[in-house]
Design an enzyme around this catalytic site. Structure first.
Site, PDB file in Angstrom:
ATOM      1  N   HIS A  41     -24.347  50.136 -16.920  1.00  0.00           N
ATOM      2  CA  HIS A  41     -24.622  50.933 -15.724  1.00  0.00           C
ATOM      3  C   HIS A  41     -24.344  52.390 -16.061  1.00  0.00           C
ATOM      4  CE1 HIS A  41     -24.652  52.807 -11.894  1.00  0.00           C
ATOM      5  NE2 HIS A  41     -23.341  52.989 -11.867  1.00  0.00           N
ATOM      6  N   GLU A  58     -17.284  49.326  -9.587  1.00  0.00           N
ATOM      7  CA  GLU A  58     -18.633  48.765  -9.601  1.00  0.00           C
ATOM      8  C   GLU A  58     -18.770  47.581 -10.570  1.00  0.00           C
ATOM      9  OE1 GLU A  58     -21.915  51.659  -8.297  1.00  0.00           O
ATOM     10  OE2 GLU A  58     -20.942  52.646  -9.995  1.00  0.00           O
TER      11      GLU A  58
HETATM   12 MN    MN Z   1     -22.197  54.339 -10.608  1.00  0.00          MN
END
Ligand code: MN
Length: 238
Positions: free
Chosen positions: A98, A79
């Site tokens: 995140h 990600e």
């Molecule tokens: Mn994630």
């Protein structure tokens, strides 16, 4: 010994990984990045690993297309596009987290919006946007932000806000420094917990827009105070 040119920044990034685990924001998953002050087209992030175990030598350099520059066989997170695309769209942002911090999740999957409930979380502003990945990835995705297009869509949902929720997944917090973004991620989790406790009790009185911006400005003057305590506690837990 770190080979990075800015050892103090890298040390703060390593410590931030450990603080975020110790404070319950990150677990075996999630990540934090910081923009390279010497080259704003690059950012630092750990290789793909549990944040609690990150050391200076695990920190990689990426360009804003989220390619690892000094790869040497190492890969960063799937990600990574969350970070690259937000840094691209938001020149004011120097650090991104995140996380899947648990108390935030209910506010991404219901009609209840995450709003600032106390003076420590005025940075949330009037409301907190929710990124609906189905609008970009369809009905059968694994919910991961695993492409430039999905990272860009998330960055667009975030807009000018400090925090965006990711439906059924987690959230992203941004800041102008590691200390600010760590503060924001911790108090986003805290605000979500307090809001979920308050809502069943009756109508909630949230901060006004003016209160939110005034308290955020005030707290930004004192980011080092909690940082030093969180750092002490995280180092003690190593
Ligand atoms: Mn994630």
């Amino acid at each position: 010994m770190s080979t990075h040119p800015d050892p103090a920044l890298i040390d703060d990034l390593v410590v931030a990984n450990h603080i975020l685990v110790n404070q319950g924001v990150l677990d075996g998953f999630g990540h934090i990045s910081v923009r390279d002050p010497a080259n704003p087209q690059r950012f630092f992030i750990a290789r793909s690993m549990a944040p609690a175990l990150v050391q200076a030598d695990d920190i990689l350099v990426c360009d804003l297309d989220s390619n690892v520059i000094d790869e040497r066989g190492r890969k960063t997170y799937l990600e990574r596009f969350i970070h690259g695309e937000i840094f691209k769209m938001r020149p004011d942002v120097n650090a991104v987290i995140h996380s899947h911090s648990p108390s935030v999740i209910p506010f991404g999957v219901t009609s209840a919006r995450l709003r600032p409930i106390c003076h420590m979380s005025g940075f949330l502003g009037a409301t907190t946007p929710v990124f609906e990945i189905r609008h970009s990835a369809g009905e059968s995705s694994d919910l991961l932000v695993r492409s430039h297009a999905l990272g860009k869509a998330l960055a667009e949902s975030l807009g000018h806000h400090a925090v965006a929720l990711m439906r059924g997944h987690g959230s992203v917090a941004v800041g102008n420094s590691i200390k600010q973004v760590v503060y924001r991620a911790i108090y986003t989790e805290n605000n979500a917990r307090l809001q979920a406790m308050s809502m069943p009790l009756g109508e909630v009185s949230y901060l006004t827009d003016g209160e939110a911006s005034a308290t955020a400005e005030m707290n930004d003057q004192h980011l080092d105070r909690p940082w030093q305590m969180w750092k002490r506690d995280a180092l003690a837990a190593r």
